[in-house]
Scaffold this motif. Structure first.
Motif, PDB file in Angstrom:
ATOM      1  N   ASP A 195       0.841  -1.198   0.000  1.00 15.61           N
ATOM      2  CA  ASP A 195       0.000   0.000   0.000  1.00 15.61           C
ATOM      3  C   ASP A 195       0.877   1.250   0.000  1.00 15.61           C
ATOM      4  N   TRP A 196       1.886   1.255   0.841  1.00 19.28           N
ATOM      5  CA  TRP A 196       2.796   2.395   0.876  1.00 19.28           C
ATOM      6  C   TRP A 196       3.551   2.503  -0.454  1.00 19.28           C
ATOM      7  N   LEU A 197       4.016   1.352  -0.954  1.00 21.14           N
ATOM      8  CA  LEU A 197       4.832   1.351  -2.165  1.00 21.14           C
ATOM      9  C   LEU A 197       4.058   1.831  -3.387  1.00 21.14           C
ATOM     10  N   ASP A 198       2.803   1.397  -3.536  1.00 22.45           N
ATOM     11  CA  ASP A 198       2.082   1.806  -4.740  1.00 22.45           C
ATOM     12  C   ASP A 198       1.782   3.308  -4.739  1.00 22.45           C
ATOM     13  N   GLY A 199       1.487   3.860  -3.555  1.00 22.47           N
ATOM     14  CA  GLY A 199       1.259   5.303  -3.480  1.00 22.47           C
ATOM     15  C   GLY A 199       2.508   6.094  -3.791  1.00 22.47           C
ATOM     16  N   TYR A 200       3.625   5.645  -3.227  1.00 21.17           N
ATOM     17  CA  TYR A 200       4.901   6.310  -3.487  1.00 21.17           C
ATOM     18  C   TYR A 200       5.235   6.267  -4.975  1.00 21.17           C
ATOM     19  N   TRP A 201       5.103   5.083  -5.561  1.00 19.46           N
ATOM     20  CA  TRP A 201       5.456   4.893  -6.969  1.00 19.46           C
ATOM     21  C   TRP A 201       4.562   5.759  -7.867  1.00 19.46           C
ATOM     22  N   ALA A 202       3.262   5.776  -7.578  1.00 19.53           N
ATOM     23  CA  ALA A 202       2.330   6.545  -8.409  1.00 19.53           C
ATOM     24  C   ALA A 202       2.678   8.034  -8.398  1.00 19.53           C
ATOM     25  N   ARG A 203       3.013   8.551  -7.216  1.00 24.24           N
ATOM     26  CA  ARG A 203       3.359   9.978  -7.129  1.00 24.24           C
ATOM     27  C   ARG A 203       4.741  10.255  -7.713  1.00 24.24           C
ATOM     28  N   ARG A 204       5.683   9.421  -7.395  1.00 25.50           N
ATOM     29  CA  ARG A 204       7.079   9.642  -7.822  1.00 25.50           C
ATOM     30  C   ARG A 204       7.236   9.592  -9.335  1.00 25.50           C
ATOM     31  N   PHE A 205       6.549   8.646  -9.979  1.00 25.29           N
ATOM     32  CA  PHE A 205       6.704   8.456 -11.414  1.00 25.29           C
ATOM     33  C   PHE A 205       5.472   8.907 -12.205  1.00 25.29           C
ATOM     34  N   ASN A 206       4.646   9.727 -11.563  1.00 27.07           N
ATOM     35  CA  ASN A 206       3.462  10.295 -12.199  1.00 27.07           C
ATOM     36  C   ASN A 206       2.622   9.222 -12.902  1.00 27.07           C
ATOM     37  N   GLN A 207       2.286   8.171 -12.147  1.00 28.15           N
ATOM     38  CA  GLN A 207       1.488   7.078 -12.702  1.00 28.15           C
ATOM     39  C   GLN A 207       0.126   6.975 -12.013  1.00 28.15           C
ATOM     40  N   VAL A 208      -0.423   8.111 -11.643  1.00 29.64           N
ATOM     41  CA  VAL A 208      -1.757   8.140 -11.049  1.00 29.64           C
ATOM     42  C   VAL A 208      -2.771   7.943 -12.171  1.00 29.64           C
ATOM     43  N   THR A 209      -3.669   6.965 -12.006  1.00 20.70           N
ATOM     44  CA  THR A 209      -4.690   6.695 -13.022  1.00 20.70           C
ATOM     45  C   THR A 209      -6.064   6.642 -12.361  1.00 20.70           C
ATOM     46  N   GLN A 210      -7.093   6.723 -13.190  1.00 14.43           N
ATOM     47  CA  GLN A 210      -8.457   6.612 -12.688  1.00 14.43           C
ATOM     48  C   GLN A 210      -8.679   5.227 -12.076  1.00 14.43           C
ATOM     49  N   LEU A 211      -8.156   4.199 -12.725  1.00 11.41           N
ATOM     50  CA  LEU A 211      -8.277   2.839 -12.186  1.00 11.41           C
ATOM     51  C   LEU A 211      -7.594   2.746 -10.824  1.00 11.41           C
ATOM     52  N   GLY A 212      -6.442   3.378 -10.698  1.00 17.68           N
ATOM     53  CA  GLY A 212      -5.717   3.364  -9.426  1.00 17.68           C
ATOM     54  C   GLY A 212      -6.488   4.056  -8.318  1.00 17.68           C
ATOM     55  N   ARG A 213      -7.217   5.112  -8.679  1.00 20.59           N
ATOM     56  CA  ARG A 213      -8.018   5.838  -7.682  1.00 20.59           C
ATOM     57  C   ARG A 213      -9.191   4.990  -7.187  1.00 20.59           C
ATOM     58  N   ILE A 214      -9.508   3.927  -7.922  1.00 23.67           N
ATOM     59  CA  ILE A 214     -10.554   2.991  -7.490  1.00 23.67           C
ATOM     60  C   ILE A 214      -9.929   1.787  -6.793  1.00 23.67           C
ATOM     61  N   LEU A 215      -8.921   1.184  -7.429  1.00 22.52           N
ATOM     62  CA  LEU A 215      -8.303  -0.033  -6.896  1.00 22.52           C
ATOM     63  C   LEU A 215      -7.646   0.168  -5.536  1.00 22.52           C
ATOM     64  N   ASP A 216      -6.885   1.254  -5.394  1.00 22.73           N
ATOM     65  CA  ASP A 216      -6.128   1.460  -4.159  1.00 22.73           C
ATOM     66  C   ASP A 216      -7.023   1.560  -2.930  1.00 22.73           C
ATOM     67  N   PRO A 217      -8.029   2.447  -2.920  1.00 23.16           N
ATOM     68  CA  PRO A 217      -8.877   2.500  -1.729  1.00 23.16           C
ATOM     69  C   PRO A 217      -9.695   1.228  -1.527  1.00 23.16           C
ATOM     70  N   PHE A 218     -10.086   0.564  -2.640  1.00 25.32           N
ATOM     71  CA  PHE A 218     -10.830  -0.686  -2.482  1.00 25.32           C
ATOM     72  C   PHE A 218      -9.966  -1.740  -1.802  1.00 25.32           C
ATOM     73  N   ALA A 219      -8.715  -1.845  -2.242  1.00 24.49           N
ATOM     74  CA  ALA A 219      -7.806  -2.816  -1.625  1.00 24.49           C
ATOM     75  C   ALA A 219      -7.599  -2.503  -0.148  1.00 24.49           C
ATOM     76  N   ASP A 220      -7.428  -1.229   0.175  1.00 23.39           N
ATOM     77  CA  ASP A 220      -7.264  -0.825   1.581  1.00 23.39           C
ATOM     78  C   ASP A 220      -8.478  -1.229   2.406  1.00 23.39           C
ATOM     79  N   LYS A 221      -9.664  -0.905   1.898  1.00 20.77           N
ATOM     80  CA  LYS A 221     -10.894  -1.174   2.641  1.00 20.77           C
ATOM     81  C   LYS A 221     -11.136  -2.672   2.781  1.00 20.77           C
ATOM     82  N   LEU A 222     -10.836  -3.428   1.738  1.00 18.28           N
ATOM     83  CA  LEU A 222     -10.981  -4.879   1.808  1.00 18.28           C
ATOM     84  C   LEU A 222     -10.072  -5.456   2.885  1.00 18.28           C
ATOM     85  N   LEU A 223      -8.822  -5.029   2.891  1.00 16.41           N
ATOM     86  CA  LEU A 223      -7.864  -5.520   3.886  1.00 16.41           C
ATOM     87  C   LEU A 223      -8.289  -5.184   5.314  1.00 16.41           C
ATOM     88  N   VAL A 224      -8.631  -3.935   5.550  1.00 20.94           N
ATOM     89  CA  VAL A 224      -8.951  -3.489   6.904  1.00 20.94           C
ATOM     90  C   VAL A 224     -10.299  -4.030   7.370  1.00 20.94           C
TER      91      VAL A 224
END
Length: 192
Positions: A45-74
């Protein structure tokens, strides 16, 4: 296709798979495997956020997948911990976590549909950190063969209660922010 399945989105998708495997391990009474899967998933979770910001790889799919994965885990982990009688996690605690996550998801949808920014706030990051600390300590305590230092039980209880309280508080913070956003949107309308 390459732009959609970049490194951050692949990590988020892997986190979803790891969450499912973590819950399967808990169902099979393999808490050590669940713990390892949970820790690795949390680290991504930390790594994907860092990578997306660092290498400008923020996508619409990522804005859905990342929070969904977080919520599923927690949320999934809290449900499993609440079902474990040895940990004494009250079911209402899992309900608080689930309710807050559903509410914030709905609020995010409202704000982003209206063209607003619903970036994570520092309180949400602290909430996630305490939730993860409680879950990791709880999963460790489920391993029957592991040494159980007394301080670990205290860490579990403190982080659990801290996570629940911060979950409630962060929900209030997000509701206030969205209410303020909605009022500003209303004030900007020509017929207001």
């Amino acid at each position: 296709m390459a732009k959609v399945w970049n490194v951050p989105n692949t990590l988020s998708a892997a986190r979803i798979v790891m969450a499912v495997l973590c819950f399967a391990a808990l169902e099979l009474r393999l808490p050590a495997a669940a713990l390892v899967l949970y820790v690795v998933a949390t680290a991504t979770d930390w790594l994907d956020g860092y990578w997306a910001r660092r290498f400008n790889q923020v996508t619409q799919l990522g804005r859905i997948l990342d929070p969904f994965a977080d919520k599923l885990l927690v949320c999934g982990a809290f449900v499993y911990l609440a079902a474990e009688p040895t940990l004494a996690v009250a079911p209402w605690m899992a309900v608080v976590v689930l309710s807050r996550e559903l509410l914030v998801t709905a609020l995010r949808s409202f704000v982003e549909t209206a063209g607003g920014d619903f970036s994570a706030k520092w309180i949400g990051k602290w909430k996630m950190a305490l939730q993860c600390a409680a879950i990791i300590a709880g999963l460790y305590l489920l391993i029957e063969t592991a040494p159980r230092p007394e301080w670990l039980g205290l860490v579990f209880r403190v982080s659990l209660w801290g996570a629940v309280l911060l979950t409630l508080y962060s929900g209030v913070v997000y509701v206030r922010a969205v209410a303020s956003f909605a009022l500003s949107q209303h004030a900007q309308r020509p017929d207001a």
